[in-house]
Motif scaffolding. Sequence first.
Motif, mmCIF file in Angstrom:
data_model
loop_
_atom_site.group_PDB
_atom_site.id
_atom_site.type_symbol
_atom_site.label_atom_id
_atom_site.label_comp_id
_atom_site.label_asym_id
_atom_site.label_seq_id
_atom_site.Cartn_x
_atom_site.Cartn_y
_atom_site.Cartn_z
ATOM 1 N N THR A 261 -10.707 -8.478 15.409
ATOM 2 C CA THR A 261 -10.671 -8.700 16.728
ATOM 3 C C THR A 261 -12.042 -9.371 17.404
ATOM 4 N N GLU A 262 -12.904 -8.714 17.122
ATOM 5 C CA GLU A 262 -14.366 -9.144 17.471
ATOM 6 C C GLU A 262 -14.859 -10.352 16.804
ATOM 7 N N LEU A 263 -14.283 -10.300 15.419
ATOM 8 C CA LEU A 263 -15.098 -11.449 14.587
ATOM 9 C C LEU A 263 -14.216 -12.993 15.299
ATOM 10 N N GLU A 264 -12.836 -12.867 15.678
ATOM 11 C CA GLU A 264 -12.215 -13.894 16.183
ATOM 12 C C GLU A 264 -12.749 -14.427 17.486
ATOM 13 N N ALA A 265 -13.391 -13.346 18.308
ATOM 14 C CA ALA A 265 -13.790 -13.930 19.628
ATOM 15 C C ALA A 265 -15.336 -14.471 19.149
ATOM 16 N N PHE A 266 -16.037 -14.040 18.217
ATOM 17 C CA PHE A 266 -17.439 -14.585 17.871
ATOM 18 C C PHE A 266 -16.840 -16.150 17.271
ATOM 19 N N ARG A 267 -15.920 -16.155 16.415
ATOM 20 C CA ARG A 267 -15.669 -17.515 15.601
ATOM 21 C C ARG A 267 -15.077 -18.439 16.691
ATOM 22 N N LYS A 268 -14.359 -17.942 17.748
ATOM 23 C CA LYS A 268 -13.940 -18.963 18.662
ATOM 24 C C LYS A 268 -15.211 -19.492 19.609
ATOM 25 N N LYS A 269 -16.096 -18.660 19.837
ATOM 26 C CA LYS A 269 -17.427 -19.189 20.376
ATOM 27 C C LYS A 269 -18.309 -20.166 19.647
ATOM 28 N N LEU A 270 -18.333 -19.601 18.525
ATOM 29 C CA LEU A 270 -19.246 -20.518 17.418
ATOM 30 C C LEU A 270 -18.358 -22.099 17.365
ATOM 31 N N GLY A 271 -17.203 -21.929 17.326
ATOM 32 C CA GLY A 271 -16.325 -23.233 17.194
ATOM 33 C C GLY A 271 -16.619 -24.078 18.446
ATOM 34 N N GLU A 272 -16.990 -23.384 19.595
ATOM 35 C CA GLU A 272 -16.938 -24.161 20.927
ATOM 36 C C GLU A 272 -18.381 -24.833 20.872
ATOM 37 N N ASN A 274 -19.952 -25.618 18.020
ATOM 38 C CA ASN A 274 -20.083 -26.532 17.025
ATOM 39 C C ASN A 274 -18.708 -27.339 16.909
ATOM 40 N N LYS A 275 -18.452 -27.992 17.999
ATOM 41 C CA LYS A 275 -17.238 -28.706 17.988
ATOM 42 C C LYS A 275 -16.975 -29.987 16.783
ATOM 43 N N LEU A 344 -21.408 -23.268 5.352
ATOM 44 C CA LEU A 344 -20.197 -22.858 4.474
ATOM 45 C C LEU A 344 -18.935 -23.805 5.291
ATOM 46 N N ALA A 345 -18.855 -23.699 6.604
ATOM 47 C CA ALA A 345 -17.627 -24.528 7.127
ATOM 48 C C ALA A 345 -17.901 -25.885 6.843
ATOM 49 N N ARG A 346 -18.941 -26.602 6.904
ATOM 50 C CA ARG A 346 -19.082 -27.875 6.616
ATOM 51 C C ARG A 346 -18.610 -27.983 5.298
ATOM 52 N N GLU A 347 -19.230 -27.344 4.425
ATOM 53 C CA GLU A 347 -18.777 -27.591 2.798
ATOM 54 C C GLU A 347 -17.410 -27.299 2.712
ATOM 55 N N LEU A 348 -16.881 -26.381 3.133
ATOM 56 C CA LEU A 348 -15.435 -26.021 2.986
ATOM 57 C C LEU A 348 -14.503 -27.253 3.447
ATOM 58 N N GLY A 349 -14.804 -27.933 4.518
ATOM 59 C CA GLY A 349 -14.255 -29.020 4.960
ATOM 60 C C GLY A 349 -14.168 -30.113 4.053
ATOM 61 N N GLU A 350 -15.578 -30.244 3.579
ATOM 62 C CA GLU A 350 -15.690 -31.553 2.426
ATOM 63 C C GLU A 350 -14.905 -31.286 1.329
#
Length: 452
Positions: A261-272, A274-275, A344-350
């Motif tokens: 639950t908390e991780l998801e809130a943080f992930r969403k914030k991080l996503g906003e 780093n669009k 990691l997000a960048r590398e995973l996408g690539e």
Amino acid sequence: MADLKEVHVPDIGGHDNVPVIEVLIKPGDRVEKDQSLITLESDKATMEVPAPFAGTVKEVKLKVGDEVSEGAVIAQVEADGADATASKAETPAAAPAPAPAPAPTPAPAAAPAAAPAPAADAAKSAAPAPAAAPSPRPPLDATIVMPGDAPYASPAVRAFARELGVDIAQIKGSGRSGRIQREDVSGYVKHALASGARPGNAPVAGGNGLSLLPWPKVDFSKFGEIEEKPLSRIQKISGANLARNWAMIPHVTQHEDADITELEAFRKKLGEENKELKITPLVFQMKAVVAALKEYPQFNASLDETGEKLILKKYFHVGIAVDTPDGLVVPVIRDVDKKGLLDLARELGEISKKARDKKLGPAEMSGGCFSISSLGGIGGTAFTPIVNAPEVAILGVSKAAMKPVWNGKEFAPRLMLPLSLSYDHRVIDGALAARFAVFVAKQLGDIRRLLL
Ligand code: CAO
């Protein structure tokens, strides 16, 4: 009238400079249509190039060690009148070659016969085969599914062996370089029959082999309209590896739920913030897994080929199962312990784009310590992933869902992520697996721990 024609290397899946490892013809030889002319070996497969027509070999233009690409001339062949229509050999039959990393232990367990099968289908091979032709059932050995052990035999001989329900890997070839001939197959069957092996009564050597039925041979067109679709190269190679791993590794799967639950809130914030990046739960799972590998080094290990020694790794490279239109591939993200979530997000996408564009090189798919197979973007509540040998465990991730969770006073809505940890029970005990799974769940449940 006889017609002198050149026979060329056909489409070999876009590979260039593939070494010739066998030349099976010489001037003066008569060849039948589909008889193998040469054998090529790429890093992933051995391929036999069949004759496109029958005729007499006049000149051989290649030798062992030459490296060839599509269009190279194999030989000049004087074609028999009506047969002389094609000059390019047909696409070769491929047999998967050794996977980059060898299997850990040649365990006494048995495995399905030469035809590789995805795990789910491999399971079906144990089911009764009503339409199978009567055939002797020799004891099968686990090494049969080792792609590197694919025996030398022409497609016609392989077909003959299949027809008789014989596992060709059991046969010793009497031809050049141990090549298996038609006579070897029939000799093997005669011997098996003489020694008392018959359908339903196969011998099991030392009690170690599994006595598997031959693959069902069914004319499906009898039941309705059908269409044939050859498996892709990736499916053949990964199928062979999955079949070996499924047959040789005693798998157990441990299930655990992580409260994200908390991780998801943080992930969403991080996503906003780093669009430009797609930050999915997977990067957090990679970090949590690495923390668990550090805590439980037995999971960051491989059995050596003798099965008597564990190799413990001090690096943290994580394989990620990627679904592509051509099948499953597992690129490896290196040094996950040294990288941040955004890297990691960048590398995973690539790397997943590269996988889907078929641009991954073998180096990018080797060296993994542990794999993650995430089906969370699709759905499901749990599954049993197959360990990616020679790794000893794999984490399957299903779709997170809101669930009522008792907090001591009341049921509270929490976002729960299902984790399915499959492990090699030869290396890891159940209690250790449960601890590892709980540890991963705790890491994901409290992301501050990921910073430790
Ligand atoms: N629960 C809920 N939602 C999840 C989730 C989970 N566990 N994991 C991912 N999602 C969400 C993502 O956040 C994303 O949502 P948005 O589109 O709103 O951002 C969506 O699902 C799609 O994610 P994705 O699948 O594109 O990205 P990923 O980083 O989670 O996974 C990759 C990347 C390459 C692993 C994935 O695309 C893939 O190929 N998965 C299949 C792997 C596979 O076939 N395994 C089976 C092998 S057999 O054992």
